[in-house]
Design an enzyme around this catalytic site. Structure first.
Site, PDB file in Angstrom:
ATOM      1  N   GLU A  94       0.896  -1.204   0.026  1.00  0.00           N
ATOM      2  CA  GLU A  94      -0.118  -0.058  -0.099  1.00  0.00           C
ATOM      3  C   GLU A  94       0.845   1.118   0.189  1.00  0.00           C
ATOM      4  O   GLU A  94       2.125   1.423   0.657  1.00  0.00           O
ATOM      5  CB  GLU A  94      -0.970   0.143   1.257  1.00  0.00           C
ATOM      6  CG  GLU A  94      -1.981  -0.745   1.602  1.00  0.00           C
ATOM      7  CD  GLU A  94      -2.755  -0.810   2.686  1.00  0.00           C
ATOM      8  OE1 GLU A  94      -2.831   0.234   3.237  1.00  0.00           O
ATOM      9  OE2 GLU A  94      -3.107  -1.881   3.216  1.00  0.00           O
ATOM     10  N   GLU A 128     -13.736   5.449  -0.308  1.00  0.00           N
ATOM     11  CA  GLU A 128     -14.884   4.488   0.123  1.00  0.00           C
ATOM     12  C   GLU A 128     -15.637   5.182   1.277  1.00  0.00           C
ATOM     13  O   GLU A 128     -14.985   5.777   2.483  1.00  0.00           O
ATOM     14  CB  GLU A 128     -14.025   3.438   0.774  1.00  0.00           C
ATOM     15  CG  GLU A 128     -13.325   2.615  -0.477  1.00  0.00           C
ATOM     16  CD  GLU A 128     -12.229   1.540   0.295  1.00  0.00           C
ATOM     17  OE1 GLU A 128     -12.706   0.671   0.906  1.00  0.00           O
ATOM     18  OE2 GLU A 128     -11.079   1.560   0.030  1.00  0.00           O
ATOM     19  N   LYS A 168     -15.405   4.310   5.283  1.00  0.00           N
ATOM     20  CA  LYS A 168     -14.354   4.335   6.398  1.00  0.00           C
ATOM     21  C   LYS A 168     -14.549   5.455   7.184  1.00  0.00           C
ATOM     22  O   LYS A 168     -15.371   6.338   7.203  1.00  0.00           O
ATOM     23  CB  LYS A 168     -13.059   4.503   5.386  1.00  0.00           C
ATOM     24  CG  LYS A 168     -12.752   3.299   4.484  1.00  0.00           C
ATOM     25  CD  LYS A 168     -11.245   3.418   4.172  1.00  0.00           C
ATOM     26  CE  LYS A 168     -10.776   1.928   3.767  1.00  0.00           C
ATOM     27  NZ  LYS A 168      -9.343   2.118   3.847  1.00  0.00           N
ATOM     28  N   GLU A 176      -8.995   9.240   5.634  1.00  0.00           N
ATOM     29  CA  GLU A 176      -9.376   7.919   5.300  1.00  0.00           C
ATOM     30  C   GLU A 176     -10.306   7.618   4.048  1.00  0.00           C
ATOM     31  O   GLU A 176     -10.263   6.690   3.335  1.00  0.00           O
ATOM     32  CB  GLU A 176      -9.664   6.994   6.373  1.00  0.00           C
ATOM     33  CG  GLU A 176      -8.604   7.077   7.714  1.00  0.00           C
ATOM     34  CD  GLU A 176      -7.648   5.993   7.141  1.00  0.00           C
ATOM     35  OE1 GLU A 176      -7.947   5.128   6.324  1.00  0.00           O
ATOM     36  OE2 GLU A 176      -6.471   6.034   7.627  1.00  0.00           O
TER      37      GLU A 176
END
Length: 344
Positions: free
Chosen positions: A259, A311, A314, A319
């Site tokens: 990541e 997203e 999250k 985030e």
């Protein structure tokens, strides 16, 4: 002052058959309720020259969509499954029979990862037994060519500055040491989540932004035994290399950056579309050059950008803003996955 950013990088971490750059993939996270169907996501990957995807957990709809795509796949286990994977070989066999074997003929599996960011911690001791059981299950299914590993954060490091002094922490070493030996004996890599962003955001007055962003014109450098680092990405990767070299033969275990990314919003220091675009495109360019890192020149780095989508389930803040795309598949910013920097 750059020395202080290594503590931040390790201690404040919050948590890669097309024409794209080989060795660059994308994390396909699904903590959202508004994402496109898997077939559309895989088609988008292929259209944008993304060569590999990482899945944090098995999803049969996604695996079905990956059939025949040519994309390389890193398949993770749920952290909550580690206890059963570690203690029950039949559960590991069932996991492989459910999520790997039915797709193996048409999906290009790169690695299976036992857990994500659980070392150090309460689940750490489960990782190596789970890896062994998964490896045995893969071999039993005739899939011994799929390497088994795990993904860690830079919290495993107790020392990382200068990079040549990288070492695992006392809390992580009892777990990571045997895992490194396991990986070295199989020529398998360790997956590491690398986030210069969080070091920068922790102390933006001390961490040079260009150094964190891999900007080619960065004036910030770290000199380490005659080797010069002009960006934090390379320095963190080499700190992990150094730590691995203390517990296994030097160079015996490769590092895959599982990541890395930069938020485009969410209110954090330096979180902007411009900075996110600069960082990710610079990583693609750097990895695509194949030049490696100062500690391992000429040894190409494999990396996975975090993440495919913004997203919405999250935690609030940055985030939710690491995505390359919005859920409607429009770009948050453009990334040229065909780019590659010079090899020297």
């Amino acid at each position: 002052m750059i020395g202080a950013l290594w503590i931040a990088a390790c201690g404040l971490l919050l948590l890669s058959s097309s024409s794209g750059v080989e060795g660059i993939g994308v994390n396909y996270g699904m903590i959202a309720n508004n994402l496109p169907s898997p077939d559309k996501v895989i088609a988008l990957c292929r259209a944008r020259n993304i060569t590999d995807v990482r899945l944090f957990h098995p999803d049969t709809a996604v695996l079905a969509a990956l059939r025949g795509s040519g994309l390389g796949v890193v398949l993770g286990t749920l952290n909550e499954d580690l206890a059963r994977l570690a203690s029950d070989a039949s559960f590991a066999a069932s996991w492989v029979q459910s999520y790997v074997q039915p797709f193996a003929g048409a999906v290009r599996f790169l690695y299976v990862t036992a857990g994500n960011e659980v070392i150090p911690g309460d689940l750490a001791a489960l990782v190596l037994p789970a890896m062994r059981n998964l490896e045995s299950a893969l071999r039993g299914a005739g899939l011994g060519g799929v390497a088994v590993t795990t993904a860690v954060s830079t919290a495993v490091l107790g020392s990382s500055y200068p990079p040549s002094q990288g070492a695992f922490s006392e809390a992580a070493l009892p777990t990571v040491g045997p895992i490194a030996s396991f990986l070295a004996s199989r020529s398998a890599p360790l997956l590491v989540n690398v986030y210069p962003y969080f070091a920068y955001a922790a102390d933006p007055s001390s961490v040079p932004l260009d150094y964190a962003l891999l900007q080619p014109a960065s004036a910030a450098t770290v000199t380490d035994g005659g080797v010069e680092y002009t960006n934090m990405f390379d320095a963190i990767v080499d700190a992990v290399h150094a730590a691995l070299g203390r517990v296994a033969a030097s160079g015996a275990v490769d590092v895959v950056v599982s990541e890395t990314g930069w938020p485009s919003g969410g209110g954090g220091a330096g979180a902007s579309v411009g900075n996110a675009a600069a960082y990710v495109n610079n990583v693609v360019w750097r990895v695509g050059s194949g030049r490696g890192t100062p500690r391992r020149p000429g040894k190409a780095v494999e990396a996975f950008v975090f993440a495919m989508f913004n997203e919405n389930q999250k935690p609030e803040g940055v985030e939710r803003h690491f995505g390359l795309f919005e859920p409607d598949m429009t770009e948050v910013y453009h990334v040229d996955f065909t780019a590659a920097g010079p090899s020297a």
